[in-house]
Each structure stands twice: as structure tokens, then as C-alpha cells.
Enzyme design. Structure first.
Site, mmCIF file in Angstrom:
data_model
loop_
_atom_site.group_PDB
_atom_site.id
_atom_site.type_symbol
_atom_site.label_atom_id
_atom_site.label_comp_id
_atom_site.label_asym_id
_atom_site.label_seq_id
_atom_site.Cartn_x
_atom_site.Cartn_y
_atom_site.Cartn_z
ATOM 1 N N ASP A 14 49.801 36.835 38.487
ATOM 2 C CA ASP A 14 49.199 36.478 38.525
ATOM 3 C C ASP A 14 49.703 35.331 37.747
ATOM 4 O OD1 ASP A 14 46.402 34.957 37.690
ATOM 5 O OD2 ASP A 14 46.299 35.920 35.841
ATOM 6 N N SER A 15 48.754 34.127 37.127
ATOM 7 C CA SER A 15 49.187 32.949 36.308
ATOM 8 C C SER A 15 48.941 33.718 34.806
ATOM 9 C CB SER A 15 48.374 32.050 35.592
ATOM 10 O OG SER A 15 47.003 32.484 35.611
ATOM 11 N N TYR A 46 47.165 28.292 35.908
ATOM 12 C CA TYR A 46 47.581 27.307 36.489
ATOM 13 C C TYR A 46 46.606 26.249 37.169
ATOM 14 C CZ TYR A 46 50.972 31.123 38.579
ATOM 15 O OH TYR A 46 52.404 31.240 38.625
ATOM 16 N N CYS A 77 45.133 36.499 41.107
ATOM 17 C CA CYS A 77 45.388 35.252 41.272
ATOM 18 C C CYS A 77 44.417 34.641 42.210
ATOM 19 C CB CYS A 77 46.051 33.684 40.635
ATOM 20 S SG CYS A 77 45.337 32.673 39.861
ATOM 21 N N ASN A 78 42.917 33.431 41.789
ATOM 22 C CA ASN A 78 42.091 32.712 43.173
ATOM 23 C C ASN A 78 42.947 31.641 42.823
ATOM 24 O OD1 ASN A 78 39.279 34.140 43.231
ATOM 25 N ND2 ASN A 78 39.654 34.564 41.345
ATOM 26 N N THR A 79 43.302 31.125 41.988
ATOM 27 C CA THR A 79 43.880 29.627 42.411
ATOM 28 C C THR A 79 45.155 29.723 43.069
ATOM 29 O OG1 THR A 79 43.602 29.648 40.056
ATOM 30 C CG2 THR A 79 45.000 27.234 40.848
ATOM 31 N N CYS A 187 37.461 33.980 39.328
ATOM 32 C CA CYS A 187 38.701 33.671 37.894
ATOM 33 C C CYS A 187 39.415 35.018 37.559
ATOM 34 C CB CYS A 187 39.039 33.108 37.328
ATOM 35 S SG CYS A 187 40.135 32.547 36.106
ATOM 36 N N THR A 188 39.539 35.866 37.722
ATOM 37 C CA THR A 188 40.493 37.231 37.829
ATOM 38 C C THR A 188 40.750 37.289 36.449
ATOM 39 O OG1 THR A 188 43.085 37.016 37.940
ATOM 40 C CG2 THR A 188 41.404 37.783 39.703
ATOM 41 N N HIS A 189 40.756 36.022 35.203
ATOM 42 C CA HIS A 189 40.196 36.419 34.108
ATOM 43 C C HIS A 189 38.919 36.563 33.168
ATOM 44 C CE1 HIS A 189 44.405 34.859 33.614
ATOM 45 N NE2 HIS A 189 44.218 35.190 32.533
HETATM 46 N N1 DGL Z 1 43.615 34.124 36.717
HETATM 47 C C1 DGL Z 1 43.389 32.764 37.486
HETATM 48 C C2 DGL Z 1 42.737 32.953 38.790
HETATM 49 O O1 DGL Z 1 42.242 34.209 39.364
HETATM 50 C C3 DGL Z 1 43.316 31.268 36.635
HETATM 51 C C4 DGL Z 1 43.984 31.102 35.718
HETATM 52 C C5 DGL Z 1 44.398 29.998 35.224
HETATM 53 O O2 DGL Z 1 43.827 29.184 34.912
HETATM 54 O O3 DGL Z 1 45.696 30.595 35.317
HETATM 55 O O4 DGL Z 1 41.838 32.043 39.512
#
Ligand code: DGL
Length: 268
Positions: A14-15, A46, A77-79, A187-189
Site C-alpha cells: 500500500d502507499s 498516492y 491500495c484502491n488507488t 481507501c484501505t486507510h
Molecule cells: N490506502 C490507499 C487506498 O486504498 C490510499 C492512500 C493514499 O492516498 O496514499 O486508496
């Protein structure tokens, strides 16, 4: 007898530390596997970066993790998925499992016909997200709410800071006002602050995160490739950021201290 590759770890990236919410589900489902988790902290977020950067970085990370000896790759990471999953899959010798915002399950669940999606700006602007909505939720109202600054704030403070409260006030209020009865954590966060999000929504609103679905998919892919099992439940956490700093954040989010090593994807 296991093929030697079975004993190699599953790589997850992930980022930053959002992917740990996915890793938690992966380890619950596959407790006997070894995992190598990579947080690309140096380049977080990201979500505010150009597609070309995310694609190039994602491809480099995937190739380096394969060279490091991973037996499978999870893009947590979805992004990174919406931008780079196709090119990573095309180039990778490994089974690749990726997650994307749960628009499809949300469309099946909604009763009000209003679905909220919280995700990064980059995810919501991507063609892949537009396609996801067009394919699965065109008969519903989909409120795509970008959350700039939220992933970084979660990494900075862990859940529960005034800054996060303030960001969530702004991001969640429009979804509640529009009558969303399903909110996708795209978003995984964001699962790290799921309770804070839930508090801002009426009782009964479903929050959807895709960690468990990804774990089931990974299990299927490993089984199909004959790669299931062979580890010992070991976990290695690595980051392109400063290990001591990342370690402190991991402790706050994960709930126990985990050593973090420095790792950088290399050039082929
Ligand atoms: N955790 C990331 C996601 O699932 C993105 C967080 C970021 O912007 O880096 O999209």
C-alpha cells in the site's frame, strides 16, 4: 510434498499503513501463511499523485517483490489498483489480487438507493471507478466523496485526533444528508476510523470494506495455483520511509509493536 515456492511469503503493498487493515483480514483467513508487508510511506499519499507516477511506482514495487521471492502479490491500495492493477497483472509472473471500492456489493445492499463512497481523489477520478459505477450501480445515486488529507492524518495521529474529527465532519455530512444507507470505505486507510465515520451517520447505515472479500479471493487464487500453505504465520513489515517513525505509527494502529525494516524497490 510442497513445491518450494509454497514456503515463500505473500507480498502485500500500500502507499502506507492502510493496507494493514487488509493484512489483518488476510492473516485471519490464512494464519499459516507468511506475509511481507510493504508500506511505500516515502510517497504517501498516492491519492493526490498523477496516474503516471502511481503506475510506474506500482509496477516497480510489484517487480521487485517478485524478485524478492514472493509467491503472490496483494495490492492493498484502491488507488494503486484503479490506476495500475491491469499493467501490474500483465507484467507479473505472480498471482495478483487487488481490491477496489465495494460498489458492487453496495448496490446489492442499498434500500434507499443512495450509496456513499469515501475514497481518494485519484480513485474517484479514475476511469475504472467510473466503469464500476456504470456497470453495477447505474440505477442508484452514487455520492463519490473525495477525502484529501485523511490518509495522511490517520498516519500522523492514528484514529481519534481533532484533525481527523474535523475532516470527517466535512466528508461524511453530505452522505448523511443525502440519505445514504450504505457507505463504501474505498481507501484501505479508512477502516482505521470506521467507528468515527459510523458516529456521523444514522444508526443502521452499513459501512463496507473489502478486506474479507480480498482474503477469500487470495485463498482461491493460491489454491488454484497450488500455492496454498507452507508458511509459519510470520509477518515482516517494511517501509520506504523512516523505520522508527513508521514503527511508532504501526504500534498505534495495529495495537502492538512490530519491528519495521527499511526496504526500497529496486530497478530491474
Ligand atoms: N490506502 C490507499 C487506498 O486504498 C490510499 C492512500 C493514499 O492516498 O496514499 O486508496
Amino acid at each position: 510434498m510442497d513445491a518450494p515456492l509454497n514456503h515463500q511469503p505473500i507480498a502485500v503493498f500500500d502507499s502506507g499503513l492502510g493496507g494493514l487493515t487488509v493484512l489483518r483480514a488476510l492473516r485471519q483467513r490464512l494464519p499459516g501463511e507468511d506475509f511481507f508487508y510493504f508500506a511505500d510511506t516515502r510517497f504517501l499519499p498516492y491519492g493526490d499523485r498523477p496516474e503516471s507516477f502511481i503506475r510506474e511506482r506500482g509496477e516497480r514495487i510489484a517487480a521487485s517483490l517478485a524478485r524478492r521471492g514472493a509467491k503472490a502479490l496483494v495490492i492493498a491500495c484502491n488507488t494503486a489498483t484503479v490506476v495500475a492493477a491491469e499493467s501490474i497483472r500483465a507484467a507479473s509472473p505472480l498471482p495478483v489480487v487487488a481490491l477496489e471500492p465495494g460498489v458492487k456489493p453496495a448496490a446489492a445492499l442499498t434500500r434507499s438507493g443512495v450509496i456513499g463512497v469515501l475514497a481518494t481523489t485519484r480513485t474517484l477520478r479514475s476511469q475504472r471507478f467510473q466503469r464500476l459505477v456504470g456497470d453495477h450501480a447505474s440505477q442508484h445515486r452514487v455520492l463519490a466523496q473525495a477525502c484529501p488529507g485523511l490518509a495522511e492524518a490517520i498516519e500522523r495521529h492514528g484514529p481519534g485526533s481533532a484533525e481527523i474529527e474535523c475532516l470527517l465532519d466535512a466528508f461524511v455530512a453530505p452522505l448523511a444528508a443525502a440519505g445514504a444507507d450504505v457507505v463504501v470505505l474505498g481507501c484501505t486507510h479508512y477502516p482505521w476510523v470506521a467507528e468515527m465515520i459510523a458516529r456521523r451517520l444514522p444508526a443502521g447505515v452499513t459501512l463496507l470494506d473489502t478486506g474479507e472479500a480480498v482474503a477469500r479471493q487470495l485463498e482461491r487464487r493460491l489454491a488454484a495455483a497450488g500455492l496454498l500453505g507452507g508458511g509459519q504465520g510470520r509477518l515482516t513489515v517494511a517501509s520506504s520511509g523512516m523505520p522508527a517513525q513508521v514503527e511508532a505509527t504501526v504500534g498505534r494502529l495495529w495495537g502492538s509493536l512490530l519491528p519495521v525494516e527499511h526496504w526500497e524497490p529496486d530497478h530491474a
